[in-house]
Write a protein that holds these residues in place. Structure first.
Motif, PDB file in Angstrom:
ATOM      1  N   HIS A 142       0.832  -1.211   0.000  1.00  0.00           N
ATOM      2  CA  HIS A 142       0.000   0.000   0.000  1.00  0.00           C
ATOM      3  C   HIS A 142       0.863   1.256   0.000  1.00  0.00           C
ATOM      4  O   HIS A 142       0.545   2.234  -0.708  1.00  0.00           O
ATOM      5  N   ASP A 143       1.917   1.261   0.777  1.00  0.00           N
ATOM      6  CA  ASP A 143       2.786   2.434   0.881  1.00  0.00           C
ATOM      7  C   ASP A 143       3.775   2.528  -0.281  1.00  0.00           C
ATOM      8  O   ASP A 143       4.266   3.617  -0.601  1.00  0.00           O
ATOM      9  N   HIS A 144       4.071   1.402  -0.921  1.00  0.00           N
ATOM     10  CA  HIS A 144       5.125   1.358  -1.931  1.00  0.00           C
ATOM     11  C   HIS A 144       4.635   1.761  -3.311  1.00  0.00           C
ATOM     12  O   HIS A 144       5.374   2.377  -4.093  1.00  0.00           O
ATOM     13  N   ILE A 145       3.373   1.429  -3.635  1.00  0.00           N
ATOM     14  CA  ILE A 145       2.846   1.677  -4.979  1.00  0.00           C
ATOM     15  C   ILE A 145       1.926   2.894  -4.969  1.00  0.00           C
ATOM     16  O   ILE A 145       1.056   3.017  -4.112  1.00  0.00           O
ATOM     17  N   ALA A 146       2.108   3.774  -5.943  1.00  0.00           N
ATOM     18  CA  ALA A 146       1.222   4.925  -6.123  1.00  0.00           C
ATOM     19  C   ALA A 146       0.161   4.555  -7.151  1.00  0.00           C
ATOM     20  O   ALA A 146       0.493   4.156  -8.272  1.00  0.00           O
ATOM     21  N   PHE A 147      -1.116   4.683  -6.771  1.00  0.00           N
ATOM     22  CA  PHE A 147      -2.193   4.326  -7.689  1.00  0.00           C
ATOM     23  C   PHE A 147      -2.321   5.363  -8.786  1.00  0.00           C
ATOM     24  O   PHE A 147      -2.367   6.563  -8.533  1.00  0.00           O
ATOM     25  N   SER A 148      -2.404   4.886 -10.047  1.00  0.00           N
ATOM     26  CA  SER A 148      -2.552   5.796 -11.173  1.00  0.00           C
ATOM     27  C   SER A 148      -3.126   5.039 -12.369  1.00  0.00           C
ATOM     28  O   SER A 148      -2.504   4.099 -12.866  1.00  0.00           O
ATOM     29  N   TYR A 149      -4.329   5.458 -12.828  1.00  0.00           N
ATOM     30  CA  TYR A 149      -4.900   4.849 -14.024  1.00  0.00           C
ATOM     31  C   TYR A 149      -3.997   5.081 -15.236  1.00  0.00           C
ATOM     32  O   TYR A 149      -3.899   4.239 -16.129  1.00  0.00           O
ATOM     33  N   THR A 166       4.326   2.094  -9.224  1.00  0.00           N
ATOM     34  CA  THR A 166       3.071   2.704  -9.650  1.00  0.00           C
ATOM     35  C   THR A 166       2.223   1.645 -10.322  1.00  0.00           C
ATOM     36  O   THR A 166       2.736   0.597 -10.737  1.00  0.00           O
ATOM     37  N   GLY A 167       0.909   1.905 -10.426  1.00  0.00           N
ATOM     38  CA  GLY A 167       0.047   0.927 -11.076  1.00  0.00           C
ATOM     39  C   GLY A 167      -1.396   1.087 -10.653  1.00  0.00           C
ATOM     40  O   GLY A 167      -1.782   2.084 -10.040  1.00  0.00           O
ATOM     41  N   VAL A 168      -2.190   0.090 -10.982  1.00  0.00           N
ATOM     42  CA  VAL A 168      -3.611   0.070 -10.650  1.00  0.00           C
ATOM     43  C   VAL A 168      -3.870  -1.083  -9.685  1.00  0.00           C
ATOM     44  O   VAL A 168      -2.947  -1.761  -9.247  1.00  0.00           O
ATOM     45  N   CYS A 169      -5.145  -1.320  -9.368  1.00  0.00           N
ATOM     46  CA  CYS A 169      -5.458  -2.276  -8.306  1.00  0.00           C
ATOM     47  C   CYS A 169      -4.893  -3.667  -8.574  1.00  0.00           C
ATOM     48  O   CYS A 169      -4.480  -4.371  -7.649  1.00  0.00           O
ATOM     49  N   ARG A 170      -4.845  -4.094  -9.834  1.00  0.00           N
ATOM     50  CA  ARG A 170      -4.299  -5.416 -10.131  1.00  0.00           C
ATOM     51  C   ARG A 170      -2.825  -5.501  -9.765  1.00  0.00           C
ATOM     52  O   ARG A 170      -2.345  -6.561  -9.360  1.00  0.00           O
TER      53      ARG A 170
END
Length: 285
Positions: A142-149, A166-170
């Motif tokens: 949760h802290d490592h990945i920044a959510f971005s469509y 970075t990435g999306v929910c998958r």
């Protein structure tokens, strides 16, 4: 709680294309349906359903040349309770695991455990086995990945999510699943509906959601590394080793997703009352 959900998906095909769809809710949730869920098509075509090796409800079609709209709309009952938290759930020795659970310890298309083993043991080897270890993994992801469509990449693996950050929910799910498997905790990928129920509405358009389940104390428990908090109103569609197994559509030829709309929302009791009152007025007139 009553939830309304559904979608409209538009595909364009230059020629007739066989397709595999995973768009029905999971058979375990059918008992909760308040209205029938039917996968509909705006053009005549043959569709055949079956249950795959993971227990998911799938549909086989041949999409005709041109534009085809696939849609559904249904209402379903939900308890309104948030995801279960069981801090004392234990991690099993591998020899204790049921045979059908063992596959969820292995690497897969998007869960490249062979590249993450050393990292996993270096960072989570000292955590408390069981629930605490899975939660520690979720906290890290949760802290490592920044959510971005905008950063969505259908080719990105769990290792790629670790390095790209970075990435999306998958991507959140794939990385968390892979780290769990590296620590000998069976984990499987989940896809379904997750509306903004009980939380502030998101600014992004509604989409299908990905989370995962970890096998502890003889049960599959929900974890969500992207949101990293208990949520209300999950509607499971399918489970598998990773996103490959539960793709909403797999085309055996050229096709393009030209339109995408997903709806997931709570049906407010006040709305139901208003509709009933309007109906009464209409009848009286």
């Amino acid at each position: 709680m009553r939830i309304r959900a559904g979608f409209n998906l538009t595909y364009e095909c230059p020629q007739p294309i066989p397709m595999l769809l995973v768009l029905e809710i999971h058979p375990s949730r059918r008992v909760d349906l308040l209205t029938e869920q039917v996968i509909g098509f705006d053009r005549p075509l043959e569709a055949r359903g079956y249950i795959d090796a993971f227990g998911n409800a799938c549909t086989r079609i041949e999409a005709p040349a041109g534009r085809t709209i696939i849609s559904t709309n249904f209402e379903i009952y939900d308890t309104g309770k948030s995801d279960v938290i069981v801090p004392d759930a234990v991690q099993h020795d591998i020899k204790e695991l049921p045979d059908d659970v063992l596959r969820f310890l292995l690497g897969s298309r998007y869960c490249d455990t062979d590249r993450l083993g050393d990292f996993a043991w270096a960072n989570f080897g000292d955590t408390t086995p069981g629930w605490g270890r899975v939660q520690a993994i979720c906290n890290f992801v949760h802290d490592h990945i920044a959510f971005s469509y905008q950063a969505a990449d259908p080719m990105r693996t769990a290792y790629g999510a670790l390095t790209d950050r970075t990435g999306v929910c998958r991507d959140f799910a794939h990385l968390a699943i892979s780290l769990c498997r590296c620590m000998n905790i069976p984990a499987r990928y989940c896809t379904g509906y997750l509306g903004d129920i009980g939380v502030p509405p998101a600014q992004d358009p509604m989409d299908f959601s990905a989370w995962f389940q970890a096998y502890l104390s003889g049960h599959w428990f929900v974890f969500d590394a992207r949101h990293n908090r208990p949520r209300i109103g999950r509607i499971l569609m399918a489970t598998g080793c990773d996103a490959t197994d539960v793709a909403i559509s797999t085309s055996f030829g050229a096709s393009r997703l030209a339109g995408f709309e997903v709806v997931t929302e709570e049906v407010q009791a006040v709305n139901c009352k208003s509709l009933w009152e309007v109906r009464c007025i209409t009848i009286d007139q």
